[in-house]
Motif scaffolding. Structure first.
Motif, PDB file in Angstrom:
ATOM      1  N   ALA A 135       0.877  -1.151  -0.006  1.00 46.12           N
ATOM      2  CA  ALA A 135       0.422   0.203   0.024  1.00 46.12           C
ATOM      3  C   ALA A 135       0.861   1.204   0.338  1.00 46.12           C
ATOM      4  CB  ALA A 135      -1.409  -0.043   2.167  1.00 46.12           C
ATOM      5  N   SER A 136       1.841   1.168   0.783  1.00 44.88           N
ATOM      6  CA  SER A 136       3.274   2.588   1.058  1.00 44.88           C
ATOM      7  C   SER A 136       3.628   3.290   0.092  1.00 44.88           C
ATOM      8  CB  SER A 136       4.049   2.371   1.929  1.00 44.88           C
ATOM      9  OG  SER A 136       5.020   3.248   2.299  1.00 44.88           O
ATOM     10  N   LYS A 137       3.798   1.499  -1.113  1.00 48.99           N
ATOM     11  CA  LYS A 137       4.273   2.024  -2.757  1.00 48.99           C
ATOM     12  C   LYS A 137       3.875   2.364  -3.117  1.00 48.99           C
ATOM     13  CE  LYS A 137       7.964  -1.250  -1.358  1.00 48.99           C
ATOM     14  NZ  LYS A 137       8.269  -2.765  -2.018  1.00 48.99           N
ATOM     15  N   TYR A 138       2.550   2.221  -3.762  1.00 50.03           N
ATOM     16  CA  TYR A 138       1.086   2.686  -4.733  1.00 50.03           C
ATOM     17  C   TYR A 138       0.988   3.728  -3.969  1.00 50.03           C
ATOM     18  CZ  TYR A 138      -2.744   2.411  -7.196  1.00 50.03           C
ATOM     19  OH  TYR A 138      -3.482   2.854  -8.180  1.00 50.03           O
ATOM     20  N   ALA A 139       1.250   4.449  -2.844  1.00 46.57           N
ATOM     21  CA  ALA A 139       0.703   5.442  -2.658  1.00 46.57           C
ATOM     22  C   ALA A 139       1.496   6.729  -2.776  1.00 46.57           C
ATOM     23  CB  ALA A 139       0.298   5.429  -0.615  1.00 46.57           C
ATOM     24  N   GLN A 140       2.825   6.200  -2.712  1.00 47.16           N
ATOM     25  CA  GLN A 140       4.346   6.699  -3.375  1.00 47.16           C
ATOM     26  C   GLN A 140       4.050   7.093  -4.593  1.00 47.16           C
ATOM     27  OE1 GLN A 140       6.046   8.789  -1.589  1.00 47.16           O
ATOM     28  NE2 GLN A 140       6.010   7.964   0.591  1.00 47.16           N
ATOM     29  N   GLN A 141       3.352   6.112  -5.894  1.00 42.07           N
ATOM     30  CA  GLN A 141       3.345   5.843  -7.348  1.00 42.07           C
ATOM     31  C   GLN A 141       2.140   7.573  -7.152  1.00 42.07           C
ATOM     32  OE1 GLN A 141       2.309   2.599  -8.844  1.00 42.07           O
ATOM     33  NE2 GLN A 141       3.947   1.366  -7.727  1.00 42.07           N
ATOM     34  N   LEU A 142       1.100   7.214  -6.437  1.00 40.79           N
ATOM     35  CA  LEU A 142      -0.096   8.133  -6.751  1.00 40.79           C
ATOM     36  C   LEU A 142       0.522   9.917  -5.944  1.00 40.79           C
ATOM     37  CD1 LEU A 142      -3.600   6.870  -4.903  1.00 40.79           C
ATOM     38  CD2 LEU A 142      -2.154   6.625  -7.075  1.00 40.79           C
ATOM     39  N   VAL A 143       1.541   9.618  -5.572  1.00 40.14           N
ATOM     40  CA  VAL A 143       1.937  10.941  -5.199  1.00 40.14           C
ATOM     41  C   VAL A 143       2.515  11.857  -6.254  1.00 40.14           C
ATOM     42  CG1 VAL A 143       3.607  12.606  -3.568  1.00 40.14           C
ATOM     43  CG2 VAL A 143       2.383  10.671  -2.566  1.00 40.14           C
ATOM     44  N   GLU A 144       3.464  10.915  -7.265  1.00 43.42           N
ATOM     45  CA  GLU A 144       3.233  11.530  -8.142  1.00 43.42           C
ATOM     46  C   GLU A 144       3.144  11.405  -9.249  1.00 43.42           C
ATOM     47  OE1 GLU A 144       7.098  11.805  -8.713  1.00 43.42           O
ATOM     48  OE2 GLU A 144       7.432  11.307  -6.253  1.00 43.42           O
ATOM     49  N   GLN A 145       1.828  11.239  -9.216  1.00 42.43           N
ATOM     50  CA  GLN A 145       1.147  11.101 -10.394  1.00 42.43           C
ATOM     51  C   GLN A 145       0.001  12.123  -9.739  1.00 42.43           C
ATOM     52  OE1 GLN A 145      -1.150   7.377 -10.662  1.00 42.43           O
ATOM     53  NE2 GLN A 145       0.909   6.072 -11.394  1.00 42.43           N
ATOM     54  N   GLN A 146      -0.515  12.260  -9.056  1.00 48.32           N
ATOM     55  CA  GLN A 146      -1.646  13.193  -8.779  1.00 48.32           C
ATOM     56  C   GLN A 146      -1.011  15.085  -8.039  1.00 48.32           C
ATOM     57  OE1 GLN A 146      -4.758  10.996  -7.206  1.00 48.32           O
ATOM     58  NE2 GLN A 146      -4.754   9.566  -8.725  1.00 48.32           N
ATOM     59  N   GLY A 147      -0.210  14.717  -7.690  1.00 47.67           N
ATOM     60  CA  GLY A 147       0.974  15.868  -7.033  1.00 47.67           C
ATOM     61  C   GLY A 147       0.101  15.520  -5.236  1.00 47.67           C
ATOM     62  N   LEU A 148       0.042  14.654  -4.830  1.00 49.86           N
ATOM     63  CA  LEU A 148      -0.626  14.573  -3.654  1.00 49.86           C
ATOM     64  C   LEU A 148       0.842  14.966  -2.485  1.00 49.86           C
ATOM     65  CD1 LEU A 148      -3.172  11.884  -4.221  1.00 49.86           C
ATOM     66  CD2 LEU A 148      -3.340  14.216  -4.458  1.00 49.86           C
ATOM     67  N   SER A 149       0.246  15.042  -0.836  1.00 50.34           N
ATOM     68  CA  SER A 149       1.295  15.640   0.047  1.00 50.34           C
ATOM     69  C   SER A 149       1.183  14.144   0.301  1.00 50.34           C
ATOM     70  CB  SER A 149       0.925  16.523   0.758  1.00 50.34           C
ATOM     71  OG  SER A 149       1.159  17.727   0.000  1.00 50.34           O
ATOM     72  N   TYR A 150       1.567  13.684   0.589  1.00 51.21           N
ATOM     73  CA  TYR A 150       1.926  11.896   1.586  1.00 51.21           C
ATOM     74  C   TYR A 150       1.980  12.058   3.150  1.00 51.21           C
ATOM     75  CZ  TYR A 150       2.945   7.547   2.821  1.00 51.21           C
ATOM     76  OH  TYR A 150       2.849   5.993   3.271  1.00 51.21           O
ATOM     77  N   ILE A 151       1.438  11.874   3.697  1.00 49.14           N
ATOM     78  CA  ILE A 151       1.226  11.840   5.432  1.00 49.14           C
ATOM     79  C   ILE A 151       1.699  10.569   6.029  1.00 49.14           C
ATOM     80  CG2 ILE A 151       0.159  12.910   7.739  1.00 49.14           C
ATOM     81  CD1 ILE A 151      -0.082  14.466   5.164  1.00 49.14           C
TER      82      ILE A 151
END
Length: 503
Positions: free
Chosen positions: A127-143
């Motif tokens: 889940a963490s690795k996929y969340a990091q992918q979405l950070v890059e793709q969507q410009g979200l801030s990771y908490i």
């Protein structure tokens, strides 16, 4: 650096959403252990866990432009709910990536706060690795759940509240440890104002990432972690928490599953609240500390960190509690296979209350009993075993045998007479549709399954005991299968419980 954290803790915004939780004096526990014990009630937060503090403090310190794009987190439980509630309070979008093995109750809790849930993979790491992918793709801030200064400062407000609520004598504070954010924040504040107070971390003995790091004097990655206390099942302590722990944490204690279950019961009897395993972790360590130090009249505080417990786990907790309190012993006893031998054995046991008695005929000479016995104190088990051995009964103590407690006691049924090349393994399967099918498909039709026992105790993983018939010349092929399967496993062929009751 320490003053930076202190300033952050003092300036935190957690009280825009979190509660100042009470520090309850534990009257019954204090009387029972002849010490003064308090429980910091983080189970009373709106999301039933302390994680809300750090998540909100991190998000509240982000700029409006960054917040407008939304935040993302990876979590299977408490951090996810903290981020979701914080996002609802700040009126921003939030995405939570959770493993597919996450219980539905936790998924529903996150969704109830308006967050979008994305189910991906079977573990937190997936889940963490996929969340990091979405950070890059969507410009979200990771908490991040623990390796962040603002998150650590948010958790540090618990230490600040403890000293506000308890200004008198204080010997030690016991803190549950997963990634280390909580103990880092608490230790920083406590040691700054009250350096004489011990800050003691507590971890499960099968997930001791901070304990291992402090011993090695560097962060280490555990090969695997136990999943009973899933809220602290972390393979590597955070970088920032570790640097703080090296100078501010006095020691880290390791406790087993039975001790955690006993602590869950203790908190329930004290507060009528059922904590999750991670929530009772610190109390289990406190009790271990009292026994080790033989301390009396000490002033001790434990943090009940959360109460997000699945109801269907309670049966398993109850089953293990008596052993955790040293009120039950499990033994394998060999008796002669003749008339009157049961009665003679019961006379040997005497007035002890028998909690469990499993037997099936095996041969004409010997009978193997799986026996549970109620105890009055921790020393009584050794006295009873010595007494039985004096009467020439062969006895093996099974009280700390994980396979015996999880499987054998539920499946004692006698020996098979004609089974060749049986190899016994204990597995942890992810609790998701298709997990067993995946196992059987990967095995194919190469080997016969000769034994199978599965228990669901409400966690993200089920526990399975499997016997497989594999000829000697195919052992290398079997090892390749086990390594490529992707499930944690343990060889149990030499376990005395197997040898006595099943082999």
């Amino acid at each position: 650096m320490e003053q930076t954290y202190i300033k952050k803790i003092l300036k935190t915004r957690v009280y825009e959403v979190a509660k100042k939780t009470p520090l309850d004096y534990a009257t019954n526990l204090s009387r029972r252990f002849n010490n003064h014990i308090w429980i910091k009630r983080e189970d009373l937060q709106p999301v039933f866990s302390f994680k809300l503090r750090g998540a909100y403090n991190k998000m509240a310190n982000l700029s409006e432009d960054i917040l407008a794009k939304g935040v993302i987190a990876a979590s299977a439980g408490n951090h996810a709910q903290g981020v979701a509630l914080s996002a609802a309070k700040l009126k921003i979008p939030a995405t939570i990536v959770m493993p597919k093995t996450t219980p539905e109750i936790k998924v529903a809790a996150v969704q109830s706060w308006g967050a979008e849930v994305v189910l991906h993979g079977t573990t937190y790491d997936d889940a963490s690795k996929y969340a990091q992918q979405l950070v890059e793709q969507q410009g979200l801030s990771y908490i991040h759940p623990y390796d962040d200064e603002d998150v650590i400062a948010g958790q540090g407000t618990i230490g600040m509240e403890i000293l506000h609520e308890h200004s008198g004598k204080l010997d030690a504070i016991f803190v549950p440890v997963g990634g280390g954010g909580l103990i880092a924040g608490v230790a920083t504040y406590i040691k700054y104002l009250r350096p004489e107070v011990k800050v003691i971390g507590v971890e499960p003995d099968d997930a001791g990432c901070l304990h291992a790091a402090l011993k090695a004097q560097e962060r280490v990655i555990l090969d695997q972690v136990g999943i009973f206390a899933d809220g602290v099942a972390v393979r590597q302590v955070g970088k920032l928490p570790f640097e703080i722990a090296r100078t501010h944490v006095d020691e880290v204690l390791l406790v087993n599953t039975d001790e955690i279950c006993a602590a869950i019961k203790d908190i329930f009897e004290e507060t009528r609240t059922i904590t999750e395993p991670a929530g009772a972790l610190a109390l289990a360590g406190l009790k271990q500390f009292i026994a080790r130090e033989n301390c009396n009249g000490c002033h001790l505080i434990t943090i009940a960190s959360g109460a997000n417990m699945n109801f269907d786990r309670l049966g398993y907790v109850t089953e293990r509690t008596e052993i955790g309190e040293k009120r039950e012993a499990l033994m394998a006893v060999t008796i002669p296979e003749r008339l009157g031998s049961f009665r003679q054995f019961c006379h040997a046991v005497g007035q002890h209350f028998i909690t469990e008695f499993n037997y099936r005929y095996a041969d004409d000479e010997k009978a193997y009993l799986f026996v549970g016995v109620r105890l009055n104190d921790g020393l009584e088990k050794d006295r009873l075993i010595a007494k039985l051995r004096d009467k020439e009964y062969p006895v093996i103590d099974m009280t700390d045998n994980e396979m015996a407690k999880s499987h054998i006691r539920h499946m004692v049924g006698g020996h098979t007479q004609s089974l060749a090349n049986e190899r016994l393994y204990r597995f942890e399967f992810p609790e998701r549709p298709g997990a067993l099918l995946h196992f059987l498909t990967r095995m194919g039709q190469r080997w016969n399954i000769s034994l199978f026992h599965y228990r669901n105790h409400g966690a993200a993983y089920g526990r399975i005991l499997v016997g497989i018939q594999v000829p000697d010349e195919q052992l290398n092929e079997l090892q390749n299968f086990l390594e490529n399967l992707g499930y944690p496993y343990w060889g149990e062929a030499n376990n005395p419980a197997y040898q006595l009751f099943l082999n």
